[in-house]
Design an enzyme around this catalytic site. Sequence first.
Site, PDB file in Angstrom:
ATOM      1  CG  HIS A  82      -3.831  -0.581  -2.382  1.00 20.65           C
ATOM      2  ND1 HIS A  82      -4.263   0.713  -2.240  1.00 20.65           N
ATOM      3  CD2 HIS A  82      -3.487  -0.999  -1.132  1.00 20.65           C
ATOM      4  CE1 HIS A  82      -4.165   1.079  -0.973  1.00 20.65           C
ATOM      5  NE2 HIS A  82      -3.697   0.055  -0.281  1.00 20.65           N
ATOM      6  CE  LYS A  86      -7.452   1.149   0.863  1.00 19.36           C
ATOM      7  NZ  LYS A  86      -6.854   0.115   1.686  1.00 19.36           N
ATOM      8  CB  SER A 102      -0.963  -0.001   1.182  1.00 17.10           C
ATOM      9  OG  SER A 102      -0.279  -0.279   2.383  1.00 17.10           O
TER      10      SER A 102
HETATM   11  C1  LIG Z   1      -6.755   0.039   3.135  1.00 20.08           C
HETATM   12  C2  LIG Z   1      -6.196  -1.304   3.375  1.00 20.08           C
HETATM   13  C3  LIG Z   1      -6.825  -2.210   4.221  1.00 20.08           C
HETATM   14  C4  LIG Z   1      -7.985  -1.813   5.100  1.00 20.08           C
HETATM   15  O1  LIG Z   1      -9.147  -1.689   4.388  1.00 20.08           O
HETATM   16  P1  LIG Z   1     -10.309  -0.748   4.987  1.00 20.08           P
HETATM   17  O2  LIG Z   1     -11.521  -1.189   4.278  1.00 20.08           O
HETATM   18  O3  LIG Z   1      -9.886   0.648   4.692  1.00 20.08           O
HETATM   19  O4  LIG Z   1     -10.353  -1.025   6.461  1.00 20.08           O
HETATM   20  C5  LIG Z   1      -6.341  -3.499   4.287  1.00 20.08           C
HETATM   21  N1  LIG Z   1      -5.249  -3.864   3.592  1.00 20.08           N
HETATM   22  C6  LIG Z   1      -4.589  -3.004   2.796  1.00 20.08           C
HETATM   23  C7  LIG Z   1      -3.389  -3.471   2.049  1.00 20.08           C
HETATM   24  C8  LIG Z   1      -5.029  -1.699   2.682  1.00 20.08           C
HETATM   25  O5  LIG Z   1      -4.356  -0.827   1.938  1.00 20.08           O
END
Ligand SMILES: *Cc1c(COP(=O)(O)O)cnc(C)c1O
Length: 395
Positions: free
Chosen positions: A210, A241, A182
Amino acid sequence: MSRDTAWEQRWRGALAERQAQGLYRRPRLLERRDGVHARLEGRDCLVFCSNDYLGLADHPVISAALAQAASEVGTGSGAAHLISGHHREHEALEAELADWLGRPRALLFSTGYMANMGVINALAEPGDTVYEDVLNHASLLDGGWLSRGRMQRYAHGDVAALDAALAQTSGRALIATDAVFSMDGDLAPLPALAELAARREALLVVDDAHGFGVLGNGPGSVAHFGLTPDQVPVYIGTLGKALGTFGAFVAGSETLIDYLIQRARTYIYTTAPPPALAAATRAALGLARQDTWRREHLVDLVARFRDGARRLGLPLMASDTPIQPLWVGDAARAMALGAALLEAGYWVTPIRPPTVPPGTARLRITLTAAHTPAQVEGLLGALARCLDAPAGAPG
Ligand SMILES: *Cc1c(COP(=O)(O)O)cnc(C)c1O
């Protein structure tokens, strides 16, 4: 006035220390947002730090689906899925997610954080070992630490080191990894990890927060690498996302999902997400599947950004995804650069420890399908001007 207790003094001390180290953080107030245009604490700017990769977070079709569903089913689910909160919108979304991914079944979670915690916790039993990449997301790491299995981290992307560790392991092993890291944007070596997992009879758990919606023409990193569901039996994706809504899911076999329903505490002991949100995500999923132009445009922007950054001699990191961090190193300099860029009208959040390892602060630039080529060129120009300026000097 709150009373000045020993607790308050401890917190104040920790805050002062953070501030002295240039690591103090606060949420910035977003006053208005329209696509990639935002008003941030009185200043108009272009957003280059969201995870809204497909530009769906304010799509009118999805907003209308949310409003329409809310007018029909209200705001709250009223209870956990296993009590009385599991609505037909949830069921339909789970079926549509499973269908897109070519997997038997999917299970919704309230957030990706909860999905990762719940899944690792449910799957790792005493005597098992959970292997995790050192750069994994905090939620995967927390899942490992909170599980009853033994937690062991391996060097970033180091399949040989992991193989050596697995050779020494008694009991069962889980391998959990981000598919797209990330804060770096690079991809995990999923084919090598899948081969290793098969050879060592380990369970491969992939968090594609992602990649889902972005890579592999949509279904994500597993599709990108041409791997089968059997090679990656536990697939976790998020909905906040690329899909532009909120929530997360786990996809896999009937047995896996049935087991998680019995055992994943972050699924069992929490209120089901609003059914109207599930309806909105179904609309988002439809657009994400159908609008291939969003991904094509995004790929063009990534190539344009990297070409331009190379031409300008900017400190690019090794990433082909829409996450395009520029290396800074020093946290205070990253903060100064962020401020200078904002002054120039570009919002790029500096990322500092503890989100990234000490001494590896960076500007985490993210590109989305809602950006135009001209906006990316504008950002490149501003970056060149700000990064050229001496550290700490106003942009
Ligand atoms: C954003 C993210 C999460 C968490 O997801 P949310 O729905 O925002 O809680 C988990 N793993 C990765 C790699 C992320 O970037």
